[in-house]
Enzyme design. Structure first.
Site, mmCIF file in Angstrom:
data_model
loop_
_atom_site.group_PDB
_atom_site.id
_atom_site.type_symbol
_atom_site.label_atom_id
_atom_site.label_comp_id
_atom_site.label_asym_id
_atom_site.label_seq_id
_atom_site.Cartn_x
_atom_site.Cartn_y
_atom_site.Cartn_z
ATOM 1 N N GLU A 46 0.861 -1.215 0.012
ATOM 2 C CA GLU A 46 0.103 0.025 0.017
ATOM 3 C C GLU A 46 0.963 1.127 0.113
ATOM 4 O O GLU A 46 1.622 1.571 0.857
ATOM 5 C CB GLU A 46 -0.694 0.156 1.264
ATOM 6 C CG GLU A 46 -2.229 0.932 1.143
ATOM 7 C CD GLU A 46 -1.877 2.317 1.409
ATOM 8 O OE1 GLU A 46 -1.214 3.230 0.652
ATOM 9 O OE2 GLU A 46 -1.935 2.541 2.615
ATOM 10 N N CYS A 92 -2.983 8.262 3.942
ATOM 11 C CA CYS A 92 -2.862 7.220 2.796
ATOM 12 C C CYS A 92 -4.177 7.630 1.801
ATOM 13 O O CYS A 92 -3.915 7.907 0.446
ATOM 14 C CB CYS A 92 -2.642 5.959 2.962
ATOM 15 S SG CYS A 92 -1.129 5.368 3.745
#
Length: 616
Positions: free
Chosen positions: A312, A347
């Protein structure tokens, strides 16, 4: 009966409830009774006691020396509060031998834990959940001190989502890890086939500093529930909090009767992370930048069995507002909060606002009003109204923000709030603060349109001619593809736009990050944002490998090869296989009948076995 159905009060719910109070009582009483019954029948969840130290228990610390992040003590992990720059102590830089030893301890613990029941695994998660709910303020305070975020942001962004993940896994996780029956196949009707999900063993994780509590507990929950051990390397910028969080984990493991070595926390720098990847783990979860993600993949490929990785690698989420949605205070509040929660160090969070031309000026004006009113300061200081805290990486972060702002303004953007590095003579200038910043009219060639911001900058772009096609084009003109959101009064229009976006997740008429509150959904992206998923059934099963089985369900059946396939060959093996395929898989009736005819001929009138290979 018909008279009741036609009663006028049925068309007015308020009047109906007023005339029938027993219905109200029933609607309220039934769910209350259900949850009360569940509570009474549920097995008790143990309480745990975790030592809380002085710097974890108090908002204000005693006098401590401050630290210069550009002049750190070598050979150790230096810890400090980014809001005050007060030192929080040191933690060891673990070498390869220490990391491998911890992986081995976790491996031995997992040999026991993999045979644990789902009931025991649920108990462990319930103990963790109970402790979090009972100790929210302390957990949030520690996260705030280590990352600089406001306590409210810690509660929403760290504790709340962790509680939801725990709840979903407790209630639904077992379902997705149970043995699964599958179809045996056309030619195997006498077989029973199934698969079982087997824990991979030891899962290693390398996590960033932006969410010090959730980044540890998020992968831990799925890893332990799926029967694995967990070794996590935390960021050198957010290691201090693991002292407290590690004690929580240890006490929860003890209370659940789980091996205490099942979870290991390692601290250090890049070499420590490399040792984790190559030290014997069976899977790696990495959350961080694309550049370091590439190094993780490279290291994982050098192990004797190439180690699978989940990457990720961040995002640059588009926030698209169509003209038909309009602009109101609710929309603007969501937009501004989405940017500045945890000082933009997210994120999955909005980084590029694409606002349609007809509503652009109104949106910009309302955002500017709010952003210029935001209070910034120490989230654990005397003020209880701090909106924005500090950033984690000190002068390095501030220099990155200033570079993006200066480039955008030089190329034509307007800065309506913030946009400067605070003077060292000011209170916020002495800490790791960058002011909440609003950039509008950001041109397409600005660096901030492409590079991940990961900071407190709101970047607003006008969508000319209220064009959906242009909004999609601009949104997809980016290397990242993690989250997104689209706002329109027409949900079908919003969905149509969302389906054209390069993204792993999309929210309609809400912040993109809200998909993460549905823990039944997988989390992850595409393009430069990485690959594979965590969360949801996909996340649980991704920490296992599927072991498939096949057995006869017909009693006393003995499996033998058809005579024409036996060795030494009869010379008719191909004709037999070809006829069988035509009969079983022929698309037309003539194909099937042709295959059946040839098969029967071979079975009823089997050819004589040749005396020698030369006679074939």
């Amino acid at each position: 009966k018909m008279e009741f159905l036609l009663h006028p009060s049925l068309h007015d719910p308020v009047q109906f409830l007023a005339e029938n109070p027993n219905v109200v009582y029933a609607v309220v009483a039934l769910p209350v009774a259900y949850y009360l019954l569940c509570w009474l029948l549920a097995a008790p969840v143990p309480d745990i006691r975790v030592e809380v130290l002085e710097d974890e228990a108090n908002d204000t610390l005693s006098e401590r020396p401050t630290i210069d992040p550009l002049n750190l003590k070598p050979g150790v992990v230096n810890c400090w509060d980014p809001s005050t720059m007060q030192t929080l102590g040191e933690l060891p830089v673990m070498d390869r031998d220490e990391v491998v030893a911890r992986i081995e301890r976790a491996k031995k613990a997992q040999a026991t834990w993999k045979n644990s029941s789902f009931e025991q695994r649920r108990l462990l998660l319930k103990i963790i959940l109970k402790y979090i709910v009972d100790n929210q303020e302390t957990i949030a305070r520690v996260a705030s001190r280590d990352s600089g975020k406001a306590k409210g942001d810690a509660a929403m962004g760290e504790l709340l989502v962790t509680c939801e993940k725990l709840r979903w896994t407790i209630n639904r996780g077992e379902k997705y890890l149970l043995p699964e029956q599958r179809e045996a196949g056309t030619l195997m009707p006498h077989k029973r086939v199934w698969l079982e999900y087997v824990p991979v063993g030891v899962v290693g994780a390398i996590v960033p500093w932006n969410y010090p509590f959730h980044n540890v507990f998020n992968p831990l929950i799925a890893t332990l529930f799926s029967g694995n051990a967990f070794v996590v390397k935390v960021s050198e910028y957010a290691s201090w909090s693991t002292r407290y969080y590690g004690r929580i984990i240890e006490e929860c493991l003890k209370a659940a009767g789980a091996p205490v070595d099942l979870v290991q926390i390692v601290t250090g720098f890049g070499d420590t992370g490399k040792a984790l990847i190559t030290g014997g783990v069976q899977k790696v979860i990495f959350v961080g930048s694309p550049e370091i993600g590439g190094k993780v993949m490279e290291a994982a490929a050098t192990t004797w069995h190439p180690t699978p990785v989940i990457l990720e690698l961040g995002g640059k989420d588009p926030f698209i507002v169509c003209e038909d949605y309009g602009v109101d205070d609710d929309l603007v509040q969501v937009a501004v909060k989405g940017v500045f929660i945890s000082m933009g160090q997210n994120c999955a969070g909005p980084e590029r606002f694409f606002i349609y031309e007809s509503i652009y000026d109104d949106f910009v004006a309302r955002c500017a009003k709010i952003v210029n009113q935001l209070e910034q300061g120490n989230p654990l200081g005397p003020s209880c109204t701090v909106d924005c805290g500090a950033m984690v990486m000190g002068d390095r972060s501030k220099a990155m923000m200033q570079r993006l702002v200066d480039d955008a303004v030089k190329k034509g953007a307007r800065c309506l709030a913030g946009g400067y590095t605070p003077s060292k003579d000011t209170a916020i200038g002495q800490g790791s603060f960058y002011p909440p910043t609003l950039l509008v009219d950001v041109p397409e060639d600005a660096l901030i349109r492409r590079e991940e911001i990961f900071g407190p900058i709101m970047c607003v772009v006008k969508v000319p001619n209220d064009s959906d096609a242009e909004a999609v084009r601009m949104a997809n003109d980016c290397d990242f593809a993690l989250g997104s959101c689209v706002w329109s009064r027409s949900k079908s229009r919003a969905r149509k736009i969302a389906r054209q976006l390069d993204a792993g997740m999309s929210a309609i008429n809400d912040l993109g990050g809200t998909t993460y509150m549905s823990q039944s959904l997988p989390f992850g992206g595409a393009k430069r944002s990485g690959f594979d998923r965590f969360a949801g059934p996909e996340g649980l099963r991704g920490l296992c490998y599927p072991h498939v089985y096949s057995e006869d369900w017909v009693p006393f059946m003995k499996n033998t090869l058809p005579p024409l396939l036996q060795l030494p060959t009869s010379g008719k093996a191909f004709e037999f296989a070809s006829s069988l395929m035509s009969m079983a898989y022929g698309v037309t009736l003539s194909q099937k009948l042709h295959g059946l005819k040839n098969l029967l001929a071979l079975v009823i009138f089997p050819p004589k076995r040749p005396a020698s290979k030369k006679d074939c």
